[in-house]
Scaffold this motif. Structure first.
Motif, PDB file in Angstrom:
ATOM      1  N   ARG A 120      44.452  42.398  25.178  1.00 58.43           N
ATOM      2  CA  ARG A 120      44.807  42.755  26.547  1.00 58.43           C
ATOM      3  C   ARG A 120      45.918  41.846  27.067  1.00 58.43           C
ATOM      4  O   ARG A 120      46.035  40.678  26.678  1.00 58.43           O
ATOM      5  N   LEU A 127      47.931  40.211  30.613  1.00 51.94           N
ATOM      6  CA  LEU A 127      47.407  39.469  31.762  1.00 51.94           C
ATOM      7  C   LEU A 127      48.446  39.409  32.878  1.00 51.94           C
ATOM      8  O   LEU A 127      49.613  39.109  32.636  1.00 51.94           O
ATOM      9  N   GLY A 150      48.720  37.631  36.701  1.00 51.23           N
ATOM     10  CA  GLY A 150      48.079  36.729  37.666  1.00 51.23           C
ATOM     11  C   GLY A 150      48.772  36.785  39.010  1.00 51.23           C
ATOM     12  O   GLY A 150      49.999  36.773  39.097  1.00 51.23           O
ATOM     13  N   ILE A 190      35.409  45.442  27.624  1.00 52.24           N
ATOM     14  CA  ILE A 190      36.018  44.128  27.358  1.00 52.24           C
ATOM     15  C   ILE A 190      37.210  44.192  26.412  1.00 52.24           C
ATOM     16  O   ILE A 190      37.996  43.258  26.355  1.00 52.24           O
ATOM     17  N   THR A 247      41.137  45.386  33.701  1.00 52.84           N
ATOM     18  CA  THR A 247      40.204  44.826  34.686  1.00 52.84           C
ATOM     19  C   THR A 247      40.977  44.247  35.863  1.00 52.84           C
ATOM     20  O   THR A 247      42.190  44.014  35.774  1.00 52.84           O
ATOM     21  N   GLU A 278      39.941  40.982  38.405  1.00 52.95           N
ATOM     22  CA  GLU A 278      38.919  39.981  38.721  1.00 52.95           C
ATOM     23  C   GLU A 278      39.460  39.004  39.759  1.00 52.95           C
ATOM     24  O   GLU A 278      40.598  38.560  39.650  1.00 52.95           O
ATOM     25  N   VAL A 337      43.804  36.278  41.814  1.00 48.72           N
ATOM     26  CA  VAL A 337      43.334  37.551  41.270  1.00 48.72           C
ATOM     27  C   VAL A 337      44.049  37.775  39.946  1.00 48.72           C
ATOM     28  O   VAL A 337      45.260  37.546  39.853  1.00 48.72           O
ATOM     29  N   SER A 338      43.303  38.184  38.924  1.00 55.86           N
ATOM     30  CA  SER A 338      43.985  38.476  37.660  1.00 55.86           C
ATOM     31  C   SER A 338      43.595  39.854  37.162  1.00 55.86           C
ATOM     32  O   SER A 338      42.513  40.360  37.450  1.00 55.86           O
ATOM     33  N   ARG A 388      43.534  42.137  33.607  1.00 50.78           N
ATOM     34  CA  ARG A 388      43.703  42.278  32.170  1.00 50.78           C
ATOM     35  C   ARG A 388      44.295  43.655  31.931  1.00 50.78           C
ATOM     36  O   ARG A 388      43.816  44.651  32.498  1.00 50.78           O
ATOM     37  N   GLY A 413      39.422  40.959  24.301  1.00 51.09           N
ATOM     38  CA  GLY A 413      39.602  41.035  25.749  1.00 51.09           C
ATOM     39  C   GLY A 413      40.556  40.014  26.291  1.00 51.09           C
ATOM     40  O   GLY A 413      41.167  40.203  27.343  1.00 51.09           O
ATOM     41  N   GLY A 414      40.699  38.910  25.557  1.00 51.29           N
ATOM     42  CA  GLY A 414      41.590  37.852  26.018  1.00 51.29           C
ATOM     43  C   GLY A 414      43.041  38.192  25.721  1.00 51.29           C
ATOM     44  O   GLY A 414      43.366  39.255  25.188  1.00 51.29           O
TER      45      GLY A 414
END
Lengths: 456, 456
Positions: free
Chosen positions: A199, A201, A203, A296, A301, A303, A328-329, A331, A400-401
């Motif tokens: 995924r 990212l 931010g 995941i 997502t 978050e 807030v981040s 994915r 997921g990371g």
């Protein structure tokens, strides 16, 4: 020479390989703390010396931060680049460690022998699993299995500030047919796992301002706009009742999972009850029509990672605060464009603000998702040999990371990556009492020998 | 003797009265900081000596905290108790003061002469405005205007921990026909204002817990419940789109404003544009069918005073947090029962929690609203005389804040209170550079003489 000879050599050399790993683990190469800069240099120098002992032309290469280690060795067949990182996370809180994090030791535990120490799993143990495979190969064959470029970074745990410029300045030198990245783990601590999607990212930090200064809630309460209330309302709207993210256009570039991958994932029989139960939870919280693995690995997502505003000390203070902020981040998956989504998110927030509340935004990084080219023959080659080592068919999995280096290799060098690693779920990376199973290290070395044998 | 003689005496004695106030202001009686305990005692002793110089039988009275000052003097007519507090707020940040907060001085400003120093307005200047009125009366008449009990507290700025037990232990001694409280201000810094309703206060702290520990948002994001998101959703639902609070039963015991009071408030022509404009706002934020004065004086509120959870330091951390907490307070009116509302609020929060998020609550005080008995003849008597001093008809107003002592006088001593005071909106109480206008002090003393004359 057969693969078996190399595997035997690995087995007999294991005590020495563990000694070498211990030596590297004793160097406190914490990249984020400037006080440890000389230790990062020391770890890089140690790796250069070790590569040179294998006949590899290696050197440290200066960056504005910590050095890169680059080494080249010729060989027949494909040209692979191996990536790992020699820097480690900070160790605080030190009081939660059962031993000095930089005085590593082999410990007997109920689950078997483990190497205890900062960096054992992330990423020195994983990095050395590849180097030791090369060492055994060289010892048995006198040559390397193929042409290999070794590329070790020293800033992975501090945001890799030098990585992009270094790749851009050294494109020709670093481009290979395929990158091998060892910084991931086994699926459910058992099943060898080849990551085929990572995924991205995005931010964002939002600050809402209502009144120009903190007010007394008795004097102004009721008449003055409270920015915390408004930020809560907006972030409370981020998901609908089914867990779907409500920012317009958010799902525009989210692909559905292919039937092929979906079947592989279903076959993994992911035990989400244990996965969540280990952290005190019971119910998969994301989009309610998706499996937990999809949530995941293949679904985007949103978050809230942190929020702060008003009075947060002990006791009570009836303040009506001027400001509140949240991190807030998101994915990201598929073709989601982080820069476009940043604007969609900001527009969506602004559209919900009342007259007396204004928003300021601060971006914190934006990287798209990565999709690996599993049509590259190395993927099937690796998958076919790992079962012999681990007793389980290897799986093409998601992650997921975000491991941005794979994306940079693709974007800057035009090179695909294959991510495979031997970490276990309980390795406590980034936490006190990090460990790496001796089994992970030993079978990891053997696995790399098998993969190199299969792809050469 | 006529009132005029007393007013003349007040005018001619003003320089000496200012000197006395300055002496009291020089004592740093910060009640919340134990390091200043002896200074609180010193301020109490100073007041006892000053009351004794007026022939009042006064003494300090020990409490587990700072002493009370109690004095009695006989007289004809009604028995009044006068309440003020001699303790002051802390002074930090000291760097924002233009002078030593405990080296007070009369300053010439564009708006007239001010007394600059901590406690000048809150509450030493106000307290002394009453004492000086008594001094002038005694000097002219040789007696006091009526029977008076003086009651000064030294813990008002630190939550009045000794007040309730002291009132309960000394009911018979302290009960009078009416309490006079001087700890409030002029309406819009001009119009003398007799407070007839005070809002109550209910404080709640909520902590939501999702996962048992902080998680990596890459590994768990999408599958694990995020407590921040859920707290935001719940607190974002606290008000509907029209500013009405959505907790069930919240408005059950909220009375509508009487036509009489509504007319008085309308006649004040409250300038909400300036009130809000001074703090950078434009639009009254509360219930959209209510006037701004109603919002701050006679309507209940729900405010989030603070919120904290997850990573709130510099930069970014993709944590999926275990916990988040918020402090929420409610201003109460009419017959709203804080204890019942606490339970309604908790039930309302719990009903909105998903399976994997649990809530813990911690109460922070609960005091009901106070409604003064304006049928007591002193209210109309005071209102009728203040116009002569200030040039504006006095108004029966509300007060958005909570002055709990009035409620305790009613509940424990069965005694009504009349709150009147001379502070201005720009006095900067609780803030650096606190001041009290010499006009507030001078006209305040004269106002007390007029009120005492009217009610005796």
């Amino acid at each position: 020479m057969s693969l078996d000879a190399t595997l035997s050599q690995i087995d007999s050399d294991l005590p020495a390989a563990l000694d070498r790993l211990m030596a590297l683990l004793r160097i406190p190469s914490i990249s984020t703390d400037p006080a440890y800069a000389d230790k990062c240099q020391q770890a890089a120098d140690w790796l250069v010396a070790d590569l040179k002992s294998l006949g590899i032309a290696a050197e440290t290469r200066e960056t504005p931060g910590h050095p890169m280690v680059v080494g080249h060795v010729e060989g027949d067949g494909p040209h692979v680049l191996f990536y790992g990182h020699y820097d480690v996370q900070p160790v605080d809180p030190l009081t939660l460690w059962d031993r000095d994090p930089f005085d590593p030791q082999i410990e007997d535990t109920a689950k078997g022998k483990v190497i205890r120490g900062r960096g054992a799993s992330d990423d020195k143990g994983q990095l050395m699993s590849f180097v030791e495979a090369c060492r055994a190969w060289k010892s048995v064959h006198g040559t390397m299995p193929c042409r290999i470029t070794f590329f070790f970074e020293g800033e992975e745990e501090s945001g890799s500030p030098s990585l992009i410029p270094f790749l851009e300045s050294n494109k020709d030198e670093l481009k290979a047919d395929l990158a091998l990245i060892c910084d991931t783990g086994l699926f459910e601590s058992r099943v060898p796992s080849i990551i085929t999607q990572l995924r991205g990212l995005l931010g964002e930090e939002i600050t809402l301002t209502g009144p120009a200064k903190d007010l007394h809630s008795g004097m102004y309460g009721g008449a003055a706009a409270n920015p915390i209330t408004h930020l809560c309302r907006i972030l409370g709207n981020l998901h609908d009742a089914n867990g779907r993210i409500q920012v317009p256009h958010f799902y525009d570039d989210v692909p559905d999972l292919s039937d092929d991958i979906k079947e592989q994932w279903d076959a993994l029989n992911f035990d989400h009850a244990t996965f969540l139960g280990d952290v005190g939870l019971a119910k998969p919280a994301g989009e309610q029509n998706r499996s937990a693995l999809e949530m995941i690995w293949s679904r985007p997502t949103a978050e809230v990672n942190g929020i702060i505003g008003g009075y947060t000390g002990d006791g009570f203070k009836t303040v009506l605060p001027s400001k509140v902020s949240a991190k807030v981040s998101f994915r990201l998956v598929g073709q989601q464009d982080p820069h476009k989504l940043r604007e969609h998110f900001r527009d969506w927030v602004r559209a919900q603000l009342p007259e007396d509340v204004k928003a300021d935004f601060h971006g914190h990084g934006a990287s798209p998702a990565s999709q690996m080219q599993t049509t590259h023959p190395a993927f099937e080659a690796a998958r076919s040999v790992l079962v012999a080592e681990w007793g389980y068919d290897a799986a093409f999995t998601g992650c997921g990371g975000s491991i941005p280096v794979a994306g940079y290799f693709k974007k800057i060098l035009g090179m695909d990556s294959m991510l495979v690693g031997w970490g276990k779920d309980d390795d406590q990376i980034h936490s006190p009492n990090e460990k790496y199973d001796v089994e992970s290290f030993h079978k990891g070395i053997r696995s790399w020998a098998r993969i190199l044998d299969a792809i050469r």
